[in-house]
Scaffold this motif. Sequence first.
Motif, PDB file in Angstrom:
ATOM      1  N   GLY A   1      36.483 -16.741  22.092  1.00  0.00           N
ATOM      2  CA  GLY A   1      35.260 -17.125  22.799  1.00  0.00           C
ATOM      3  C   GLY A   1      35.205 -16.531  24.188  1.00  0.00           C
ATOM      4  O   GLY A   1      36.170 -15.914  24.648  1.00  0.00           O
TER       5      GLY A   1
ATOM      6  N   ASP B   1      31.775 -20.068  21.882  1.00  0.00           N
ATOM      7  CA  ASP B   1      33.097 -20.361  21.334  1.00  0.00           C
ATOM      8  C   ASP B   1      32.956 -20.386  19.819  1.00  0.00           C
ATOM      9  O   ASP B   1      32.263 -21.234  19.269  1.00  0.00           O
TER      10      ASP B   1
ATOM     11  N   ARG C   1      35.442 -20.479  17.411  1.00  0.00           N
ATOM     12  CA  ARG C   1      36.695 -20.787  16.716  1.00  0.00           C
ATOM     13  C   ARG C   1      36.562 -21.834  15.618  1.00  0.00           C
ATOM     14  O   ARG C   1      37.490 -22.051  14.852  1.00  0.00           O
TER      15      ARG C   1
ATOM     16  N   ALA D   1      37.047 -26.857  26.648  1.00  0.00           N
ATOM     17  CA  ALA D   1      37.683 -26.054  25.599  1.00  0.00           C
ATOM     18  C   ALA D   1      39.109 -25.709  26.003  1.00  0.00           C
ATOM     19  O   ALA D   1      39.337 -25.149  27.078  1.00  0.00           O
TER      20      ALA D   1
ATOM     21  N   TYR E   1      28.556 -23.119  20.150  1.00  0.00           N
ATOM     22  CA  TYR E   1      29.875 -23.368  19.564  1.00  0.00           C
ATOM     23  C   TYR E   1      29.676 -23.282  18.052  1.00  0.00           C
ATOM     24  O   TYR E   1      28.937 -24.096  17.489  1.00  0.00           O
TER      25      TYR E   1
ATOM     26  N   ASP F   1      41.889 -17.200  19.773  1.00  0.00           N
ATOM     27  CA  ASP F   1      41.858 -18.087  18.614  1.00  0.00           C
ATOM     28  C   ASP F   1      43.187 -17.923  17.886  1.00  0.00           C
ATOM     29  O   ASP F   1      43.425 -16.894  17.240  1.00  0.00           O
TER      30      ASP F   1
END
Lengths: 431, 431
Positions: free
Chosen positions: A228, A246, A248, B342, A171, A220
């Motif tokens: 993602g 991910d 973002r 998420a 992430y 996003d």
Amino acid sequence: MATTETAARSDHGAAGKILRIGIIGLGQASGLVLNWERQDIRTLPIRFTAAADLRREALDQFAKEYDAEVYTDVEEMCRSPNVDAVYIASPHELHMEHTIIAARNGKHVLCEKPLSLSAGEVDAMIKACDDNGVSLIAAHSHAMDAPIRAMREVIASGRLGPLRHINALNYNFFNAQPWPSRELQMWHGDLYNQGPHQMDIIRYLGGGMVKSVRAHMWWDHLRDVEGGYSAYIEFENGAAANALFDWRGYFDSTCYTFGASEGGWAQDPGSCGFVRNNMTKLLAEKSPDEAEAELWKLKNDLRYGGVSDLNAFQHWGYAPVSEGFEPFPEPVQPFFGLIIAACDRGIIRQSVKGLYVHGDDGVEEIEVTGHSGRAAEFMQVYDAVFNDTPSFHDGRWGKGTVELCQAIEQSAKEGRAVDLKYQVPVGDEPA
Amino acid sequence: MATTETAARSDHGAAGKILRIGIIGLGQASGLVLNWERQDIRTLPIRFTAAADLRREALDQFAKEYDAEVYTDVEEMCRSPNVDAVYIASPHELHMEHTIIAARNGKHVLCEKPLSLSAGEVDAMIKACDDNGVSLIAAHSHAMDAPIRAMREVIASGRLGPLRHINALNYNFFNAQPWPSRELQMWHGDLYNQGPHQMDIIRYLGGGMVKSVRAHMWWDHLRDVEGGYSAYIEFENGAAANALFDWRGYFDSTCYTFGASEGGWAQDPGSCGFVRNNMTKLLAEKSPDEAEAELWKLKNDLRYGGVSDLNAFQHWGYAPVSEGFEPFPEPVQPFFGLIIAACDRGIIRQSVKGLYVHGDDGVEEIEVTGHSGRAAEFMQVYDAVFNDTPSFHDGRWGKGTVELCQAIEQSAKEGRAVDLKYQVPVGDEPA
């Protein structure tokens, strides 16, 4: 603590030989190489002997700093007798053209990621290099980082039995960094920019031959591009991998990697929110055109010859912003998110110094030496040219990784598993 | 820091009513309830008014400690007018029989996991409870832990937009704990024992309706049973989950959960190796029959009325073994491995006190109150009986979770994705 000899050979030049490198494109990647990663790269038996770019001020600075040839024309640089290999760090859409020019002039090629966004273009690049007897190595890949190479060595050695599973998660805040929207759209968020890092690591650890992938992607809304993916990857050898990426900027998983970044630097946990907050404000306060212009300006700051000051690095999340944040005294091993490999008789994961190998007799920490990042990649070119040791990370490998990223996108779009057909093996397993 | 009101209602009895519970089976689960989790459970508006078991010494201790009725016959206990609901913690193969006996006698049922290893048996249990108008609640599930309930509340509220992905990983040492081999074989390693925790959490967070699963499993050569699984789970609502559970004891992922165990206790990082080493020695030094006898003895230590001393707890990894290990001053929130959800507009993960909600406006920590573990489950029975609030975690839900565990096994065996058909929704989403 044991120490692995991973790539120890690469630390020494072949009979004192020096690899002479010409840089195509003094942009952001070159800025990282020439400024940020400079200390490590200066220890290598390579020299930057030439550069080609359109920006006069960058060429002037390079000529002065490296006492090197500078060109505004790529073809002209590729004809220089003082260049053995080129490092292609031009915009992605020019990678094929520049690779072919270099190959026709007998120069070995280290080409930045992605080789191309199209498997067909990669074929043309491979053919040009094959026809001219030069190496094509796909950069930049965290699969070539020292701890990942060491992890692969443990797996390939068979000491823990067959690999069963790889767990990869990351992430980060790539989309919130000041990339121009045009670039993010071209990369489908981070899918074709850093996605290849994770897919390369997974393919490498798993032996290369991916059979199929099932994936989902999400959006996003801040940057209005892909945000993602999750993927379930099956290998022909029966192993599987869970992948999650991910980008973002909601959350930074360096909290699971001893606080270490993909470069092995201490990652300030405050950077993720700082960077995303800056982006939110910038997009809210400016018109789309003004915002895009500002993003190009911020990107230029990181180019070779750009600003490269603390403020610029903070904007990218490369320099701490939190009061009282304590950087590491020196970089540790690099972490591209969390990577855990499970074999029949043990589990391997990264430690600050290298690896933890959890086996039947308990846990052993293996200290890892050798280069990571782009330094490791320049040495792959070196070894290919002078030590007759071709890199697994060649054009065909790079094509397999682009194929896997495309398959993730296709699977997410079509709602079904996608089979792969251009995969190649690492080729390091005992016969 | 915000505080969520999750299940705050459950902290208070309905007009001072007390739920009277009869325990079927004073074994290991009951030992945990009556000894280990006792402090939390004693605060609830419930009383243990009866117990049935075959072990005289356990019944005697229970009668004395709780001033309660004791029985050697389950049917007889279920006829007692002093019992409103039964807690079934007998061996798994008796769950169906005991549920049916309780239901026919008008007692509500809280049945330990797994409800059954067969979906057909679960149907018979559901029917018996439906026919007799009593609740059937499937215990024990970490999906009912306070932070997981709070996470589901954030998701179901829609404040972060639709859920896109759940990442779940857990590496523990279940197989290395002194479970008799016969039990491990019955549970297929930890698949049908703790696998339901992870699958319950994933189903719950994802809304319940799993569409399909693709999974791999691997072997634990130490115990010669299943050692773990990886799974890619797709929901009908378009979300997906990566799941990884490796219970062989090579590595303990509490290092990714602030050092907190599934009970919210400080997990000594040394326990994993200590427990696995003990098992390795035991199996190496004894004949299979002797080893099995020793394992039953060690299991009996944890039964209600057993030894329950520090040494016994250390053998199970429940008490620290490392010199200088610092336990938490009091338990924190429980972590069943790492769980990260998420959504379109944010990411949710557990904190020591509850949740971190990473959204567009930055990160917010939500402090979570309310019961976790079996205390939460007793309160689900309480609410079903006195507050007319049926639990989502009923027989049909439990059947869906058993189905998912079976599908993991089937997918791994057949090398293909498996579709599910007995899934039920959580039913908490705004219409």
